[in-house]
Scaffold this motif. Sequence first.
Motif, PDB file in Angstrom:
ATOM      1  N   PHE A  68      90.684  57.188  -5.071  1.00 46.79           N
ATOM      2  CA  PHE A  68      91.177  56.107  -5.920  1.00 46.79           C
ATOM      3  C   PHE A  68      91.786  55.064  -4.992  1.00 46.79           C
ATOM      4  O   PHE A  68      92.795  55.337  -4.333  1.00 46.79           O
ATOM      5  CB  PHE A  68      92.207  56.634  -6.920  1.00 46.79           C
ATOM      6  CG  PHE A  68      91.645  57.654  -7.866  1.00 46.79           C
ATOM      7  CD1 PHE A  68      90.891  57.259  -8.965  1.00 46.79           C
ATOM      8  CD2 PHE A  68      91.836  59.013  -7.648  1.00 46.79           C
ATOM      9  CE1 PHE A  68      90.348  58.198  -9.829  1.00 46.79           C
ATOM     10  CE2 PHE A  68      91.296  59.956  -8.500  1.00 46.79           C
ATOM     11  CZ  PHE A  68      90.552  59.549  -9.596  1.00 46.79           C
ATOM     12  N   LEU A  69      91.148  53.921  -4.926  1.00 48.88           N
ATOM     13  CA  LEU A  69      91.585  52.905  -3.964  1.00 48.88           C
ATOM     14  C   LEU A  69      92.100  51.683  -4.722  1.00 48.88           C
ATOM     15  O   LEU A  69      91.353  51.026  -5.447  1.00 48.88           O
ATOM     16  CB  LEU A  69      90.413  52.501  -3.057  1.00 48.88           C
ATOM     17  CG  LEU A  69      89.665  53.655  -2.380  1.00 48.88           C
ATOM     18  CD1 LEU A  69      88.479  53.129  -1.581  1.00 48.88           C
ATOM     19  CD2 LEU A  69      90.596  54.446  -1.475  1.00 48.88           C
ATOM     20  N   ASP A  70      93.377  51.414  -4.547  1.00 50.73           N
ATOM     21  CA  ASP A  70      93.993  50.288  -5.249  1.00 50.73           C
ATOM     22  C   ASP A  70      94.243  49.163  -4.253  1.00 50.73           C
ATOM     23  O   ASP A  70      95.187  49.242  -3.460  1.00 50.73           O
ATOM     24  CB  ASP A  70      95.308  50.769  -5.891  1.00 50.73           C
ATOM     25  CG  ASP A  70      95.863  49.762  -6.883  1.00 50.73           C
ATOM     26  OD1 ASP A  70      95.148  48.814  -7.234  1.00 50.73           O
ATOM     27  OD2 ASP A  70      97.027  49.921  -7.300  1.00 50.73           O
ATOM     28  N   GLU A  71      93.391  48.183  -4.268  1.00 49.84           N
ATOM     29  CA  GLU A  71      93.502  47.029  -3.370  1.00 49.84           C
ATOM     30  C   GLU A  71      93.573  47.463  -1.894  1.00 49.84           C
ATOM     31  O   GLU A  71      94.519  47.107  -1.185  1.00 49.84           O
ATOM     32  CB  GLU A  71      94.746  46.200  -3.701  1.00 49.84           C
ATOM     33  CG  GLU A  71      94.840  45.736  -5.134  1.00 49.84           C
ATOM     34  CD  GLU A  71      94.006  44.482  -5.401  1.00 49.84           C
ATOM     35  OE1 GLU A  71      93.380  43.965  -4.456  1.00 49.84           O
ATOM     36  OE2 GLU A  71      93.960  44.059  -6.559  1.00 49.84           O
ATOM     37  N   PRO A  72      92.591  48.198  -1.413  1.00 45.44           N
ATOM     38  CA  PRO A  72      92.705  48.685  -0.025  1.00 45.44           C
ATOM     39  C   PRO A  72      92.580  47.593   1.027  1.00 45.44           C
ATOM     40  O   PRO A  72      92.919  47.826   2.184  1.00 45.44           O
ATOM     41  CB  PRO A  72      91.551  49.684   0.098  1.00 45.44           C
ATOM     42  CG  PRO A  72      90.558  49.222  -0.912  1.00 45.44           C
ATOM     43  CD  PRO A  72      91.327  48.623  -2.032  1.00 45.44           C
ATOM     44  N   MET A  87      97.242  57.343 -13.943  1.00 48.40           N
ATOM     45  CA  MET A  87      96.974  58.458 -14.866  1.00 48.40           C
ATOM     46  C   MET A  87      95.886  59.364 -14.294  1.00 48.40           C
ATOM     47  O   MET A  87      95.960  60.584 -14.408  1.00 48.40           O
ATOM     48  CB  MET A  87      96.572  57.921 -16.244  1.00 48.40           C
ATOM     49  CG  MET A  87      97.747  57.326 -17.006  1.00 48.40           C
ATOM     50  SD  MET A  87      97.383  56.997 -18.734  1.00 48.40           S
ATOM     51  CE  MET A  87      96.572  55.408 -18.621  1.00 48.40           C
ATOM     52  N   LEU A  88      94.889  58.744 -13.658  1.00 44.20           N
ATOM     53  CA  LEU A  88      93.787  59.539 -13.098  1.00 44.20           C
ATOM     54  C   LEU A  88      94.247  60.397 -11.922  1.00 44.20           C
ATOM     55  O   LEU A  88      93.652  61.429 -11.625  1.00 44.20           O
ATOM     56  CB  LEU A  88      92.647  58.612 -12.648  1.00 44.20           C
ATOM     57  CG  LEU A  88      91.880  57.927 -13.778  1.00 44.20           C
ATOM     58  CD1 LEU A  88      90.947  56.858 -13.228  1.00 44.20           C
ATOM     59  CD2 LEU A  88      91.084  58.945 -14.588  1.00 44.20           C
ATOM     60  N   THR A  89      95.282  59.956 -11.229  1.00 43.80           N
ATOM     61  CA  THR A  89      95.774  60.738 -10.084  1.00 43.80           C
ATOM     62  C   THR A  89      96.910  61.671 -10.485  1.00 43.80           C
ATOM     63  O   THR A  89      97.448  62.380  -9.634  1.00 43.80           O
ATOM     64  CB  THR A  89      96.275  59.804  -8.969  1.00 43.80           C
ATOM     65  OG1 THR A  89      97.160  58.849  -9.538  1.00 43.80           O
ATOM     66  CG2 THR A  89      95.150  59.094  -8.274  1.00 43.80           C
ATOM     67  N   GLY A  90      97.311  61.621 -11.743  1.00 44.27           N
ATOM     68  CA  GLY A  90      98.363  62.533 -12.206  1.00 44.27           C
ATOM     69  C   GLY A  90      99.769  62.038 -11.944  1.00 44.27           C
ATOM     70  O   GLY A  90     100.728  62.781 -12.114  1.00 44.27           O
ATOM     71  N   ARG A 139      91.737  67.725  -3.829  1.00 45.53           N
ATOM     72  CA  ARG A 139      90.381  67.150  -4.002  1.00 45.53           C
ATOM     73  C   ARG A 139      90.388  65.645  -4.197  1.00 45.53           C
ATOM     74  O   ARG A 139      89.330  65.034  -4.303  1.00 45.53           O
ATOM     75  CB  ARG A 139      89.696  67.836  -5.191  1.00 45.53           C
ATOM     76  CG  ARG A 139      89.458  69.307  -4.929  1.00 45.53           C
ATOM     77  CD  ARG A 139      88.819  69.975  -6.118  1.00 45.53           C
ATOM     78  NE  ARG A 139      87.447  69.540  -6.330  1.00 45.53           N
ATOM     79  CZ  ARG A 139      86.691  69.968  -7.320  1.00 45.53           C
ATOM     80  NH1 ARG A 139      87.168  70.852  -8.170  1.00 45.53           N
ATOM     81  NH2 ARG A 139      85.465  69.519  -7.456  1.00 45.53           N
ATOM     82  N   ILE A 140      91.578  65.072  -4.296  1.00 41.60           N
ATOM     83  CA  ILE A 140      91.641  63.620  -4.537  1.00 41.60           C
ATOM     84  C   ILE A 140      92.490  62.926  -3.478  1.00 41.60           C
ATOM     85  O   ILE A 140      93.211  63.570  -2.722  1.00 41.60           O
ATOM     86  CB  ILE A 140      92.257  63.294  -5.918  1.00 41.60           C
ATOM     87  CG1 ILE A 140      93.742  63.732  -5.969  1.00 41.60           C
ATOM     88  CG2 ILE A 140      91.475  63.948  -7.028  1.00 41.60           C
ATOM     89  CD1 ILE A 140      94.599  62.839  -6.804  1.00 41.60           C
ATOM     90  N   THR A 141      92.413  61.611  -3.468  1.00 38.89           N
ATOM     91  CA  THR A 141      93.364  60.834  -2.692  1.00 38.89           C
ATOM     92  C   THR A 141      93.553  59.488  -3.364  1.00 38.89           C
ATOM     93  O   THR A 141      92.722  59.074  -4.179  1.00 38.89           O
ATOM     94  CB  THR A 141      92.910  60.648  -1.233  1.00 38.89           C
ATOM     95  OG1 THR A 141      94.038  60.284  -0.446  1.00 38.89           O
ATOM     96  CG2 THR A 141      91.868  59.538  -1.097  1.00 38.89           C
ATOM     97  N   MET A 142      94.640  58.846  -3.029  1.00 38.57           N
ATOM     98  CA  MET A 142      94.865  57.495  -3.554  1.00 38.57           C
ATOM     99  C   MET A 142      95.393  56.647  -2.404  1.00 38.57           C
ATOM    100  O   MET A 142      96.281  57.064  -1.662  1.00 38.57           O
ATOM    101  CB  MET A 142      95.872  57.520  -4.694  1.00 38.57           C
ATOM    102  CG  MET A 142      96.038  56.161  -5.358  1.00 38.57           C
ATOM    103  SD  MET A 142      97.159  56.252  -6.763  1.00 38.57           S
ATOM    104  CE  MET A 142      96.966  54.630  -7.454  1.00 38.57           C
ATOM    105  N   VAL A 143      94.808  55.483  -2.263  1.00 42.10           N
ATOM    106  CA  VAL A 143      95.277  54.538  -1.242  1.00 42.10           C
ATOM    107  C   VAL A 143      95.753  53.293  -1.970  1.00 42.10           C
ATOM    108  O   VAL A 143      95.028  52.736  -2.792  1.00 42.10           O
ATOM    109  CB  VAL A 143      94.138  54.174  -0.256  1.00 42.10           C
ATOM    110  CG1 VAL A 143      94.607  53.120   0.743  1.00 42.10           C
ATOM    111  CG2 VAL A 143      93.655  55.415   0.466  1.00 42.10           C
ATOM    112  N   ALA A 185      87.652  65.952 -11.416  1.00 38.61           N
ATOM    113  CA  ALA A 185      87.224  67.105 -10.603  1.00 38.61           C
ATOM    114  C   ALA A 185      87.530  68.422 -11.312  1.00 38.61           C
ATOM    115  O   ALA A 185      87.935  69.407 -10.681  1.00 38.61           O
ATOM    116  CB  ALA A 185      87.908  67.062  -9.226  1.00 38.61           C
ATOM    117  N   GLY A 186      87.378  68.417 -12.607  1.00 40.74           N
ATOM    118  CA  GLY A 186      87.564  69.640 -13.388  1.00 40.74           C
ATOM    119  C   GLY A 186      89.019  69.978 -13.684  1.00 40.74           C
ATOM    120  O   GLY A 186      89.315  71.056 -14.195  1.00 40.74           O
TER     121      GLY A 186
END
Lengths: 327, 267
Positions: A179-183, A69-72, A98-102, A84-85
């Motif tokens: 946003f790092l999910d179990e990196p 949800m936070l990453t859309g 402005r974001i990333t997810m791993v 980030a606004g």
Amino acid sequence: MPIVQVSDLAKSFQVSASQPGFANALKHFFRRTYRSVDAVKPLSFSIEPGEVVGFLGPNGAGKTTTLKMLTGLIHPSAGTLSVAGHIPFQRHNAFLRRITMVMGNKQQLLWDLPANESFAINGAIYDIPESELQSRIAELSELLNLTKELSQPVRKLSLGERMKCELMASLLHRPEVLFLDEPTLGLDVNAQVAVRNFLREYNRRYNATILLTSHYMADITALCKRVLLIHQGRLFYDGPLAGIIDRFAPYREVKLDLTEPVDRESLAAFGEVESAEGRAASLIIRRELLTDTVQRLLASLPIADLSISDPPIEKIIADLFTQGTMK
Amino acid sequence: MLKKLRVLISAQHALMLAYRAEIYLWVIAHVLPFIMMGIWVKAATDPASAGHFAMSPRDYARYFLCVFVVRQFTAVWMIYEFEWHILEGRLAYLLLRPINPLWHYISAHLGEQLARLPFFALVTLLFFILYPGARWIPSPASLLLGISAIYAAFALRFALQYCLAMLCFWFERASSIEQLSFLPYIFLSGLAVPLDDFPQRARDLVNLTPFPYMIGFPAEILMGKLTATDPRLLQGFAVIAAWFLGFSFLGAILWRRGLRQFSAQGA
């Protein structure tokens, strides 16, 4: 001003429910029944720029759903959120830059091509000028100790090398929020340490905000000053890592070196016996009884040495999740 | 955007070249037009059937070669990749990028077409060696219009499959619906039967569907049967544009609604 602001965020899914057996399978084919599952119950928290926050919870607690949800990636069922606004699920390009997810269990790199090819794609997609892209690749590869691996097909890399390349691909555009999910999932100890050191350095250099989920407590203790504990979709702790001990572990671990062996029954008179083997024993004693109990121990048992420590945070959290004792 | 597309196509082309064997198999799997060519040429050559066929044996050979060429550039498989991306949670990474995931699928197709180009040229050369009687060089106008029609056909077929692919947001195996659409595609597109061999009324009806514009229409332009002065040419492009806009509009709505209920499972 918080860079991540979440208020009463909730997500429920409709899940088709079928019973086992041939007749039930047929019935399910013609008439589907669904049940609603509350993956995340109203959740509120905020994160300041530059913070590194651990997001902990057992499997199925709702951590990954919250990150999505936070990453859309998914729409919330209720509540408001801002990262980030931006409102994440609107997926504006300005937000995505402005974001990333791993995700430790997924890869974005092209499997059959060298990681450099994936970097070139990301460079073009994020409009990074070629010279700047090369300088960022050089900087990140130096931090992660990668050189020739970047020109080998991804499928030929070890899991650790692959994860490092994944991190590089995810950070080339210098995101502010990670946003790092179990990196570190499945990585050996050396690779885990390398990833942790890298994340710490990235956070220091770019004041990046990191929200990290991991089942390896070492990741959390090494990187996060603050943790969010979530269980069954509900947030039940938000505070400093050390605060977990005060709140959820009102006891101390007392280790004894004895001059001669003492049987378990005698030790049990002083507290919960965690271990007792030969001339070494370990007791769990409630904090309010500690002073009195230690005096009694010294007076009653043949003690050569005694040490008092906080229980390991890993144990406290594991106990919390397995015993469901959080309040 | 052009730079992004160039880099994406280049990477996808490199990726396709990593699967050389698959490309060989793709080209071989597309020999259906040559099988149909054999059947139609043989039937049209039979003196007893004179006057029953819309084209001469030589034109049937040319037509089905053109069908082969059109098929090489209009093969669309995005639904299978999209379905896999949804089921495996890989769509998540495409959604996290500041570019519409659609460009990933378009560039994958264009990259693949580029990778297949030499093999397609080789097969065409082989055909001309084996059937010297059917050899011809399209006029520059036919070639230009033919290439335009091929890419219009590709866009149309892509838009149709895009709509079907969006159903993956609701059904786990939406590709089975695509397989259902494959039947009219084979029989109404001109892939198995040239449209001129349809009875007039059937042809009029079929021409209202999008299928004849996916194969038959560009093939007829390439072989010089439909020329720039033929009113059916403009009409064909207009029908393609209408269907394309319709599918694109529907696809955009399904995409927006699908994303709302996307659960990013597997990610």
